[in-house]
Design a protein around this motif. Structure first.
Motif, PDB file in Angstrom:
ATOM      1  N   PRO A 160       8.495  -6.047 -44.496  1.00 21.31           N
ATOM      2  CA  PRO A 160       7.758  -6.566 -45.645  1.00 21.31           C
ATOM      3  C   PRO A 160       7.756  -8.098 -45.763  1.00 21.31           C
ATOM      4  N   LEU A 161       8.716  -8.770 -45.150  1.00 26.56           N
ATOM      5  CA  LEU A 161       8.793 -10.239 -45.238  1.00 26.56           C
ATOM      6  C   LEU A 161       9.138 -10.833 -43.886  1.00 26.56           C
ATOM      7  N   ARG A 162       8.565 -11.982 -43.625  1.00 25.49           N
ATOM      8  CA  ARG A 162       8.950 -12.739 -42.440  1.00 25.49           C
ATOM      9  C   ARG A 162       9.021 -14.217 -42.806  1.00 25.49           C
ATOM     10  N   ILE A 163       9.822 -14.920 -42.049  1.00 27.80           N
ATOM     11  CA  ILE A 163       9.871 -16.369 -42.198  1.00 27.80           C
ATOM     12  C   ILE A 163       8.624 -16.969 -41.568  1.00 27.80           C
ATOM     13  N   VAL A 164       7.995 -17.907 -42.247  1.00 29.46           N
ATOM     14  CA  VAL A 164       6.978 -18.771 -41.666  1.00 29.46           C
ATOM     15  C   VAL A 164       7.615 -20.153 -41.656  1.00 29.46           C
ATOM     16  N   ALA A 165       7.659 -20.759 -40.479  1.00 29.32           N
ATOM     17  CA  ALA A 165       8.392 -22.020 -40.321  1.00 29.32           C
ATOM     18  C   ALA A 165       7.517 -23.049 -39.618  1.00 29.32           C
ATOM     19  N   GLU A 166       6.821 -23.834 -40.419  1.00 29.48           N
ATOM     20  CA  GLU A 166       5.965 -24.890 -39.892  1.00 29.48           C
ATOM     21  C   GLU A 166       6.820 -25.862 -39.079  1.00 29.48           C
ATOM     22  N   ASP A 167       6.321 -26.246 -37.923  1.00 26.99           N
ATOM     23  CA  ASP A 167       6.979 -27.186 -37.009  1.00 26.99           C
ATOM     24  C   ASP A 167       8.114 -26.562 -36.197  1.00 26.99           C
ATOM     25  N   TYR A 168       8.319 -25.266 -36.313  1.00 29.36           N
ATOM     26  CA  TYR A 168       9.335 -24.563 -35.529  1.00 29.36           C
ATOM     27  C   TYR A 168       8.637 -23.628 -34.549  1.00 29.36           C
ATOM     28  N   TYR A 169       9.282 -23.388 -33.417  1.00 32.08           N
ATOM     29  CA  TYR A 169       8.754 -22.420 -32.458  1.00 32.08           C
ATOM     30  C   TYR A 169       8.826 -21.005 -33.039  1.00 32.08           C
ATOM     31  N   GLY A 170       7.956 -20.138 -32.554  1.00 30.99           N
ATOM     32  CA  GLY A 170       7.833 -18.781 -33.071  1.00 30.99           C
ATOM     33  C   GLY A 170       9.094 -17.945 -32.998  1.00 30.99           C
ATOM     34  N   ASP A 171       9.958 -18.220 -32.024  1.00 27.18           N
ATOM     35  CA  ASP A 171      11.178 -17.401 -31.929  1.00 27.18           C
ATOM     36  C   ASP A 171      12.162 -17.694 -33.056  1.00 27.18           C
ATOM     37  N   GLU A 172      11.862 -18.701 -33.864  1.00 29.91           N
ATOM     38  CA  GLU A 172      12.704 -19.021 -35.018  1.00 29.91           C
ATOM     39  C   GLU A 172      12.162 -18.407 -36.314  1.00 29.91           C
ATOM     40  N   TRP A 173      11.001 -17.777 -36.232  1.00 36.53           N
ATOM     41  CA  TRP A 173      10.361 -17.139 -37.379  1.00 36.53           C
ATOM     42  C   TRP A 173      10.922 -15.725 -37.494  1.00 36.53           C
ATOM     43  N   VAL A 174      11.967 -15.537 -38.223  1.00 33.49           N
ATOM     44  CA  VAL A 174      12.640 -14.241 -38.350  1.00 33.49           C
ATOM     45  C   VAL A 174      11.698 -13.220 -38.985  1.00 33.49           C
ATOM     46  N   LYS A 175      11.615 -12.044 -38.354  1.00 36.06           N
ATOM     47  CA  LYS A 175      10.803 -10.946 -38.890  1.00 36.06           C
ATOM     48  C   LYS A 175      11.701  -9.968 -39.646  1.00 36.06           C
ATOM     49  N   TYR A 176      11.075  -9.144 -40.504  1.00 35.02           N
ATOM     50  CA  TYR A 176      11.764  -8.081 -41.248  1.00 35.02           C
ATOM     51  C   TYR A 176      12.934  -8.638 -42.072  1.00 35.02           C
ATOM     52  N   VAL A 177      12.733  -9.779 -42.708  1.00 32.52           N
ATOM     53  CA  VAL A 177      13.809 -10.439 -43.453  1.00 32.52           C
ATOM     54  C   VAL A 177      14.319  -9.520 -44.559  1.00 32.52           C
ATOM     55  N   TYR A 178      15.621  -9.343 -44.608  1.00 33.75           N
ATOM     56  CA  TYR A 178      16.238  -8.552 -45.678  1.00 33.75           C
ATOM     57  C   TYR A 178      17.299  -9.360 -46.423  1.00 33.75           C
ATOM     58  N   LYS A 179      17.682 -10.521 -45.850  1.00 32.06           N
ATOM     59  CA  LYS A 179      18.731 -11.305 -46.498  1.00 32.06           C
ATOM     60  C   LYS A 179      18.483 -12.787 -46.278  1.00 32.06           C
ATOM     61  N   ILE A 180      18.679 -13.555 -47.355  1.00 31.60           N
ATOM     62  CA  ILE A 180      18.715 -15.011 -47.242  1.00 31.60           C
ATOM     63  C   ILE A 180      20.016 -15.479 -47.890  1.00 31.60           C
ATOM     64  N   GLU A 181      20.629 -16.421 -47.236  1.00 32.41           N
ATOM     65  CA  GLU A 181      21.956 -16.868 -47.658  1.00 32.41           C
ATOM     66  C   GLU A 181      21.990 -18.400 -47.721  1.00 32.41           C
ATOM     67  N   ALA A 182      22.445 -18.913 -48.845  1.00 26.34           N
ATOM     68  CA  ALA A 182      22.650 -20.343 -48.990  1.00 26.34           C
ATOM     69  C   ALA A 182      24.030 -20.696 -48.437  1.00 26.34           C
ATOM     70  N   ILE A 183      24.101 -21.763 -47.657  1.00 25.98           N
ATOM     71  CA  ILE A 183      25.405 -22.190 -47.136  1.00 25.98           C
ATOM     72  C   ILE A 183      25.582 -23.686 -47.354  1.00 25.98           C
ATOM     73  N   LYS A 184      26.837 -24.065 -47.382  1.00 27.76           N
ATOM     74  CA  LYS A 184      27.200 -25.474 -47.453  1.00 27.76           C
ATOM     75  C   LYS A 184      27.907 -25.777 -46.129  1.00 27.76           C
ATOM     76  N   LYS A 185      27.205 -26.533 -45.292  1.00 24.33           N
ATOM     77  CA  LYS A 185      27.744 -26.878 -43.978  1.00 24.33           C
ATOM     78  C   LYS A 185      28.804 -27.957 -44.144  1.00 24.33           C
ATOM     79  N   LYS A 186      29.944 -27.705 -43.560  1.00 30.15           N
ATOM     80  CA  LYS A 186      31.026 -28.692 -43.643  1.00 30.15           C
ATOM     81  C   LYS A 186      30.713 -29.869 -42.757  1.00 30.15           C
ATOM     82  N   GLU A 187      30.976 -31.054 -43.241  1.00 28.37           N
ATOM     83  CA  GLU A 187      30.700 -32.286 -42.478  1.00 28.37           C
ATOM     84  C   GLU A 187      31.751 -32.513 -41.418  1.00 28.37           C
TER      85      GLU A 187
END
Length: 187
Positions: A160-187
């Motif tokens: 039902p959902l897929r990522i559309v990612a302008e300026d990214y290659y197609g293999d980075e466009w995740v299909k069948y998205v069921y989860k999105i997660e916010a993260i805080k990347k450590k510096e």
């Protein structure tokens, strides 16, 4: 520094763009390719039962949130023409419609120190995961699509959902998205 983009002329044969980096192209003049001409890679047969399916929003948020498909369709939509390039294989240029990831993250009250969003799909042994910087989420360069070219996203393209990612290659466009997660990347 942002590089100058190459303006792709109207009428360009999309197959000539297979080896290009989408981040270097200005595609405003390109015609949308008919959906029946879209090519695909990766899994194409994942089935989702909308009665039980929920988009999970968690991670660096105040409230873990689950959204039904019908609730997602009620949210404010965005629509953009975006070129997908699978390097050396194919190109699809479509008119994608869906929701801003920021809309979803705001429903879960994403924390202000979030640096990236991770998208996962499909749930199961073929799960793919990709991480996107929060700047691309805030600008809607990366969003969740439920429609392409005026039609409900077909199963083979990630319903039902897929990522559309302008300026990214197609293999980075995740299909069948069921989860999105916010993260805080450590510096």
């Amino acid at each position: 520094a942002q590089t100058k983009r190459i303006l792709v002329p109207k009428g360009t044969d999309l197959s000539t763009l297979r080896s290009e980096n989408p981040a270097t192209l200005d595609t405003r003049n390109l015609e949308v390719r008919p959906l029946n001409e879209f090519e695909t890679m990766g899994q194409t047969d994942h089935e989702v039962d909308l009665k039980s399916w929920r988009l999970l929003i968690d991670g660096n948020v105040a409230t873990t949130t689950r959204l039904t498909y019908s609730r997602i369709l009620e949210l404010p939509s965005i629509e953009r023409k975006v070129l997908m390039i699978c390097p050396g294989i194919f190109t699809n240029h479509g008119n994608w419609k869906g929701i801003s990831l920021m809309t979803a993250m705001n429903l879960a009250r994403m924390k202000t120190d979030t640096t990236h969003i991770i998208a996962s799909g499909p749930q199961g042994p073929y799960e793919r995961v990709n991480k996107f910087p929060i700047a691309d989420i805030r600008s809607d360069k990366v969003f969740l699509a439920y429609q392409v070219n005026g039609e409900t996203l077909p199963q083979k393209h990630g319903f039902p959902l897929r990522i559309v990612a302008e300026d990214y290659y197609g293999d980075e466009w995740v299909k069948y998205v069921y989860k999105i997660e916010a993260i805080k990347k450590k510096e």
